[in-house]
Design a protein around this motif. Structure first.
Motif, short mmCIF file in Angstrom:
data_model
loop_
_atom_site.label_atom_id
_atom_site.label_comp_id
_atom_site.label_asym_id
_atom_site.label_seq_id
_atom_site.Cartn_x
_atom_site.Cartn_y
_atom_site.Cartn_z
N SER A 22 0.81 -1.22 0.00
CA SER A 22 0.00 0.00 0.00
C SER A 22 0.85 1.28 0.00
CB SER A 22 -0.94 0.00 1.20
OG SER A 22 -0.20 0.10 2.40
N VAL A 23 2.16 1.15 -0.03
CA VAL A 23 3.03 2.32 0.08
C VAL A 23 3.79 2.57 -1.22
CG1 VAL A 23 5.09 3.25 1.23
CG2 VAL A 23 3.31 2.12 2.57
N ASN A 24 3.77 3.81 -1.65
CA ASN A 24 4.59 4.26 -2.77
C ASN A 24 5.66 5.17 -2.17
OD1 ASN A 24 5.76 5.60 -4.92
ND2 ASN A 24 3.83 5.89 -6.01
N LEU A 25 6.89 4.70 -2.11
CA LEU A 25 7.98 5.47 -1.49
C LEU A 25 8.26 6.79 -2.20
CD1 LEU A 25 10.77 2.97 -0.39
CD2 LEU A 25 9.17 4.22 1.04
N ILE A 26 7.93 6.88 -3.45
CA ILE A 26 8.14 8.14 -4.17
C ILE A 26 7.20 9.21 -3.60
CG2 ILE A 26 8.03 9.30 -6.42
CD1 ILE A 26 10.27 7.21 -6.22
N ASP A 27 5.94 8.84 -3.37
CA ASP A 27 4.95 9.80 -2.84
C ASP A 27 5.03 9.93 -1.32
OD1 ASP A 27 4.03 10.15 -5.43
OD2 ASP A 27 2.47 8.62 -5.23
N GLU A 28 5.39 8.85 -0.65
CA GLU A 28 5.43 8.83 0.82
C GLU A 28 6.78 8.28 1.29
OE1 GLU A 28 1.64 7.04 2.38
OE2 GLU A 28 1.46 6.53 0.25
N PRO A 29 7.83 9.11 1.24
CA PRO A 29 9.17 8.60 1.56
C PRO A 29 9.42 8.32 3.04
CG PRO A 29 9.25 10.93 1.04
CD PRO A 29 7.85 10.48 0.79
N LYS A 30 8.59 8.82 3.94
CA LYS A 30 8.76 8.53 5.36
C LYS A 30 7.75 7.48 5.79
CE LYS A 30 10.35 11.32 8.35
NZ LYS A 30 11.69 11.28 8.70
N GLN A 31 8.26 6.38 6.36
CA GLN A 31 7.42 5.26 6.77
C GLN A 31 7.92 4.71 8.10
OE1 GLN A 31 4.73 4.14 5.04
NE2 GLN A 31 5.10 5.80 3.60
N CYS A 32 7.12 3.83 8.72
CA CYS A 32 7.62 3.07 9.86
C CYS A 32 8.66 2.10 9.32
CB CYS A 32 6.49 2.32 10.56
SG CYS A 32 5.39 3.40 11.49
N CYS A 33 9.74 1.93 10.05
CA CYS A 33 10.84 1.11 9.57
C CYS A 33 10.40 -0.35 9.46
CB CYS A 33 12.04 1.23 10.50
SG CYS A 33 13.46 0.28 9.94
N PRO A 34 10.65 -0.98 8.32
CA PRO A 34 10.28 -2.38 8.15
C PRO A 34 11.23 -3.35 8.85
CG PRO A 34 11.33 -1.59 6.16
CD PRO A 34 11.20 -0.41 7.09
N PHE A 35 12.33 -2.84 9.42
CA PHE A 35 13.34 -3.71 10.00
C PHE A 35 13.32 -3.73 11.53
CE2 PHE A 35 15.08 -2.03 5.93
CZ PHE A 35 14.83 -3.17 5.21
N HIS A 36 12.45 -2.95 12.14
CA HIS A 36 12.22 -3.05 13.59
C HIS A 36 10.80 -2.56 13.87
CE1 HIS A 36 13.35 1.27 13.56
NE2 HIS A 36 12.60 1.34 14.64
N LYS A 37 10.28 -2.94 15.03
CA LYS A 37 8.91 -2.56 15.39
C LYS A 37 8.90 -1.13 15.92
CE LYS A 37 7.28 -7.15 16.21
NZ LYS A 37 6.29 -7.96 16.82
N GLU A 38 7.93 -0.35 15.43
CA GLU A 38 7.77 1.03 15.88
C GLU A 38 6.39 1.53 15.51
OE1 GLU A 38 10.59 3.59 13.97
OE2 GLU A 38 9.80 3.23 11.99
#
Length: 158
Positions: A22-38
């Motif tokens: 559901s994420v397009n990094l071009i439009d939404e470059p800030k996300q919850c990190c996929p490599f740790h829980k947050e």
């Protein structure tokens, strides 16, 4: 969205296919990190530099899709990650000639350089540090070790 076979995907394509559809990094470059829980977004993709990093708990940083694949599938080496990703994408042609092998070595050096530079950008959180970083970047050429020395200095190691 299916990955285009025969070539390695871009970081945004890979993120959308394997990490969060559901994420397009071009439009939404800030996300919850996929490599740790947050719960608060700390992962950032910098399109103009082609690098990604986590400003949160894991502080991971990567300059390309191979490093993202390595972390996502918890693979131990870059070679293992590249082989795996090439197999998934059916992009199995490895460099064969000496010139092609030299290009790969240059590209791996560029990855290290971009990672060191991106880490320095992450840590440049005061005006004084930005001036220091700006000076380093104004020098031509600048080397990976110069960014690493700056990062060590800011972390208190030098």
């Amino acid at each position: 969205m299916a990955l285009q076979l025969g070539r390695l995907p871009t970081v945004p394509e890979y993120y959308k296919e394997y990490i969060n559809r559901s994420v397009n990094l071009i439009d939404e470059p800030k996300q919850c990190c996929p490599f740790h829980k947050e719960n608060t977004p700390s992962f950032s993709y910098m399109r103009e530099k082609g690098v990604w990093s986590c400003f949160g708990a894991c502080h991971c940083i990567g300059a390309d899709v191979i490093e993202m694949h390595r972390r996502h599938f918890k693979l131990s080496t870059r070679d293992e990650a590249e082989t795996s990703l090439r197999k998934i994408c059916r992009c199995t042609k490895k460099p064969g000639t000496r010139l092609e092998q030299q290009r790969v070595i240059v590209n791996e050096g560029e990855v290290e350089y971009r990672q060191a530079r991106a880490l320095a950008h992450m840590l440049a959180n005061t005006p004084e540090r930005w001036v220091e970083l700006d000076y380093l970047e104004s020098k031509t050429p600048n080397e990976t070790w110069e960014f690493e020395n700056l990062v060590n200095k800011w972390k208190g190691g030098v």
